[in-house]
Design a protein around this motif. Sequence first.
Motif, PDB file in Angstrom:
ATOM      1  N   PHE A  63       0.974  -1.364  -0.032  1.00  0.00           N
ATOM      2  CA  PHE A  63      -0.133  -0.004   0.153  1.00  0.00           C
ATOM      3  C   PHE A  63       0.781   1.279  -0.134  1.00  0.00           C
ATOM      4  CE2 PHE A  63      -2.671   3.290   1.630  1.00  0.00           C
ATOM      5  CZ  PHE A  63      -3.905   3.031   0.865  1.00  0.00           C
ATOM      6  N   GLY A  64       1.817   1.262   0.733  1.00  0.00           N
ATOM      7  CA  GLY A  64       2.904   2.357   0.745  1.00  0.00           C
ATOM      8  C   GLY A  64       3.508   2.531  -0.624  1.00  0.00           C
ATOM      9  N   THR A 119      -0.599 -15.167 -12.475  1.00  0.00           N
ATOM     10  CA  THR A 119       0.228 -14.498 -11.494  1.00  0.00           C
ATOM     11  C   THR A 119      -0.544 -13.583 -10.686  1.00  0.00           C
ATOM     12  OG1 THR A 119       2.463 -15.015 -12.750  1.00  0.00           O
ATOM     13  CG2 THR A 119       2.271 -13.094 -11.264  1.00  0.00           C
ATOM     14  N   ALA A 120      -1.299 -12.646 -11.463  1.00  0.00           N
ATOM     15  CA  ALA A 120      -2.198 -11.612 -10.756  1.00  0.00           C
ATOM     16  C   ALA A 120      -3.165 -12.283  -9.926  1.00  0.00           C
ATOM     17  CB  ALA A 120      -2.627 -10.822 -11.867  1.00  0.00           C
ATOM     18  N   ASP A 121      -3.773 -13.532 -10.304  1.00  0.00           N
ATOM     19  CA  ASP A 121      -4.902 -13.918  -9.467  1.00  0.00           C
ATOM     20  C   ASP A 121      -3.996 -14.427  -8.251  1.00  0.00           C
ATOM     21  OD1 ASP A 121      -6.690 -13.567 -11.390  1.00  0.00           O
ATOM     22  OD2 ASP A 121      -6.614 -15.559 -12.285  1.00  0.00           O
ATOM     23  N   ALA A 122      -3.045 -15.145  -8.469  1.00  0.00           N
ATOM     24  CA  ALA A 122      -2.185 -15.745  -7.120  1.00  0.00           C
ATOM     25  C   ALA A 122      -1.813 -14.782  -6.279  1.00  0.00           C
ATOM     26  CB  ALA A 122      -0.877 -16.600  -7.590  1.00  0.00           C
ATOM     27  N   ARG A 123      -1.166 -13.732  -6.612  1.00  0.00           N
ATOM     28  CA  ARG A 123      -0.938 -12.384  -5.950  1.00  0.00           C
ATOM     29  C   ARG A 123      -2.250 -11.785  -4.955  1.00  0.00           C
ATOM     30  NH1 ARG A 123       3.328  -9.237  -9.957  1.00  0.00           N
ATOM     31  NH2 ARG A 123       5.022 -10.902  -9.561  1.00  0.00           N
ATOM     32  N   GLN A 124      -3.043 -11.628  -5.899  1.00  0.00           N
ATOM     33  CA  GLN A 124      -4.355 -11.388  -5.073  1.00  0.00           C
ATOM     34  C   GLN A 124      -4.991 -12.137  -4.062  1.00  0.00           C
ATOM     35  OE1 GLN A 124      -6.473  -8.255  -6.145  1.00  0.00           O
ATOM     36  NE2 GLN A 124      -7.186  -8.617  -4.079  1.00  0.00           N
ATOM     37  N   SER A 125      -4.873 -13.369  -4.323  1.00  0.00           N
ATOM     38  CA  SER A 125      -5.115 -14.552  -3.405  1.00  0.00           C
ATOM     39  C   SER A 125      -4.249 -14.524  -2.113  1.00  0.00           C
ATOM     40  CB  SER A 125      -5.123 -15.781  -4.123  1.00  0.00           C
ATOM     41  OG  SER A 125      -5.522 -16.794  -2.947  1.00  0.00           O
ATOM     42  N   PHE A 126      -3.074 -13.934  -2.361  1.00  0.00           N
ATOM     43  CA  PHE A 126      -2.157 -13.658  -1.184  1.00  0.00           C
ATOM     44  C   PHE A 126      -2.678 -12.757  -0.256  1.00  0.00           C
ATOM     45  CE2 PHE A 126       1.882 -12.027   0.210  1.00  0.00           C
ATOM     46  CZ  PHE A 126       2.205 -12.985   1.259  1.00  0.00           C
ATOM     47  N   LEU A 127      -2.744 -11.613  -1.089  1.00  0.00           N
ATOM     48  CA  LEU A 127      -3.225 -10.392  -0.399  1.00  0.00           C
ATOM     49  C   LEU A 127      -4.418 -10.495   0.340  1.00  0.00           C
ATOM     50  CD1 LEU A 127      -2.542  -7.414  -2.957  1.00  0.00           C
ATOM     51  CD2 LEU A 127      -1.035  -7.910  -1.104  1.00  0.00           C
ATOM     52  N   ASP A 128      -5.451 -11.350  -0.171  1.00  0.00           N
ATOM     53  CA  ASP A 128      -6.736 -11.500   0.441  1.00  0.00           C
ATOM     54  C   ASP A 128      -6.693 -12.296   1.557  1.00  0.00           C
ATOM     55  OD1 ASP A 128      -7.913  -9.668  -1.371  1.00  0.00           O
ATOM     56  OD2 ASP A 128      -8.702 -11.284  -2.673  1.00  0.00           O
ATOM     57  N   ASP A 172      -8.374  -4.460   3.706  1.00  0.00           N
ATOM     58  CA  ASP A 172      -9.519  -3.754   2.991  1.00  0.00           C
ATOM     59  C   ASP A 172      -9.639  -4.342   1.525  1.00  0.00           C
ATOM     60  OD1 ASP A 172     -11.185  -2.551   1.126  1.00  0.00           O
ATOM     61  OD2 ASP A 172     -10.930  -0.504   2.793  1.00  0.00           O
ATOM     62  N   SER A 173     -10.452  -5.184   1.087  1.00  0.00           N
ATOM     63  CA  SER A 173     -10.545  -5.868  -0.009  1.00  0.00           C
ATOM     64  C   SER A 173     -10.404  -4.831  -1.247  1.00  0.00           C
ATOM     65  CB  SER A 173     -11.572  -6.726  -0.251  1.00  0.00           C
ATOM     66  OG  SER A 173     -12.799  -6.179  -0.334  1.00  0.00           O
ATOM     67  N   ASP A 174     -10.834  -3.917  -1.210  1.00  0.00           N
ATOM     68  CA  ASP A 174     -11.018  -2.762  -2.329  1.00  0.00           C
ATOM     69  C   ASP A 174      -9.405  -2.305  -2.518  1.00  0.00           C
ATOM     70  OD1 ASP A 174     -13.784  -2.899  -2.576  1.00  0.00           O
ATOM     71  OD2 ASP A 174     -14.299  -1.369  -1.532  1.00  0.00           O
ATOM     72  N   THR A 195      -6.713  -4.047  -1.599  1.00  0.00           N
ATOM     73  CA  THR A 195      -5.920  -5.077  -1.966  1.00  0.00           C
ATOM     74  C   THR A 195      -6.128  -5.009  -3.437  1.00  0.00           C
ATOM     75  OG1 THR A 195      -7.560  -6.916  -1.523  1.00  0.00           O
ATOM     76  CG2 THR A 195      -5.612  -6.523   0.041  1.00  0.00           C
ATOM     77  N   LYS A 196      -7.418  -5.043  -4.065  1.00  0.00           N
ATOM     78  CA  LYS A 196      -7.538  -4.848  -5.412  1.00  0.00           C
ATOM     79  C   LYS A 196      -7.134  -3.922  -6.089  1.00  0.00           C
ATOM     80  CE  LYS A 196     -11.871  -7.562  -5.055  1.00  0.00           C
ATOM     81  NZ  LYS A 196     -13.326  -7.491  -5.101  1.00  0.00           N
ATOM     82  N   GLU A 197      -6.847  -2.698  -5.782  1.00  0.00           N
ATOM     83  CA  GLU A 197      -6.357  -1.571  -6.155  1.00  0.00           C
ATOM     84  C   GLU A 197      -4.692  -1.909  -6.389  1.00  0.00           C
ATOM     85  OE1 GLU A 197      -7.101   2.308  -4.468  1.00  0.00           O
ATOM     86  OE2 GLU A 197      -9.076   1.621  -4.242  1.00  0.00           O
ATOM     87  N   ILE A 198      -4.049  -2.301  -5.312  1.00  0.00           N
ATOM     88  CA  ILE A 198      -2.770  -2.522  -5.363  1.00  0.00           C
ATOM     89  C   ILE A 198      -2.412  -3.698  -6.413  1.00  0.00           C
ATOM     90  CG2 ILE A 198      -0.904  -3.884  -4.114  1.00  0.00           C
ATOM     91  CD1 ILE A 198      -2.262  -2.824  -1.429  1.00  0.00           C
ATOM     92  N   ASN A 199      -3.318  -4.731  -6.514  1.00  0.00           N
ATOM     93  CA  ASN A 199      -3.083  -5.859  -7.412  1.00  0.00           C
ATOM     94  C   ASN A 199      -3.218  -5.390  -8.822  1.00  0.00           C
ATOM     95  OD1 ASN A 199      -1.855  -8.516  -7.141  1.00  0.00           O
ATOM     96  ND2 ASN A 199      -4.043  -9.178  -8.396  1.00  0.00           N
ATOM     97  N   LYS A 200      -4.364  -4.368  -8.958  1.00  0.00           N
ATOM     98  CA  LYS A 200      -4.572  -3.893 -10.348  1.00  0.00           C
ATOM     99  C   LYS A 200      -3.254  -2.979 -10.934  1.00  0.00           C
ATOM    100  CE  LYS A 200      -7.571  -1.041 -13.118  1.00  0.00           C
ATOM    101  NZ  LYS A 200      -9.087  -0.195 -13.017  1.00  0.00           N
ATOM    102  N   LYS A 201      -2.619  -2.442 -10.173  1.00  0.00           N
ATOM    103  CA  LYS A 201      -1.416  -1.757 -10.523  1.00  0.00           C
ATOM    104  C   LYS A 201      -0.029  -2.659 -10.676  1.00  0.00           C
ATOM    105  CE  LYS A 201       1.503   2.366  -9.376  1.00  0.00           C
ATOM    106  NZ  LYS A 201       1.250   3.435  -8.593  1.00  0.00           N
ATOM    107  N   PHE A 202       0.034  -3.625  -9.638  1.00  0.00           N
ATOM    108  CA  PHE A 202       1.106  -4.382  -9.607  1.00  0.00           C
ATOM    109  C   PHE A 202       1.087  -5.877 -10.017  1.00  0.00           C
ATOM    110  CE2 PHE A 202       2.007  -0.732  -6.581  1.00  0.00           C
ATOM    111  CZ  PHE A 202       2.864  -0.161  -7.252  1.00  0.00           C
TER     112      PHE A 202
END
Length: 100
Positions: free
Chosen positions: A35-36, A70-79, A85-87, A89-96
């Motif tokens: 997030f930082g 890769t993006a799906d696995a990263r999202q799962s890890f964050l979640d 906050d899932s919103d 984590t989705k913003e983070i994952n959308k960017k990275f």
Amino acid sequence: MKAKKLFPAVALAVTALVSTPTFAGDPCATVLCMFGKFKGAGVVEGCEGPVADYFNIVKKKKGKIRLDKTADARQSFLDSCPAADSDKTKEINKKFGKVI
């Protein structure tokens, strides 16, 4: 500019609430550190490991990197951080999520 000043205060507050040390593979530490990075603070001191944990998640098939997987696995890890906050984590994952 305000977000850059707010992040260290939030990080300190969250750190003060956590009673156990942060270990590699801790999704909550990764969410906080990513997030930082998302807000433009870069990789702050102490976040090298959690940020690496995120970017080390790479899915391949027959040697070829699968960006969607890769993006799906990263999202799962964050979640997997129950306090995240899932919103956000989705913003983070959308960017990275697809950055290798």
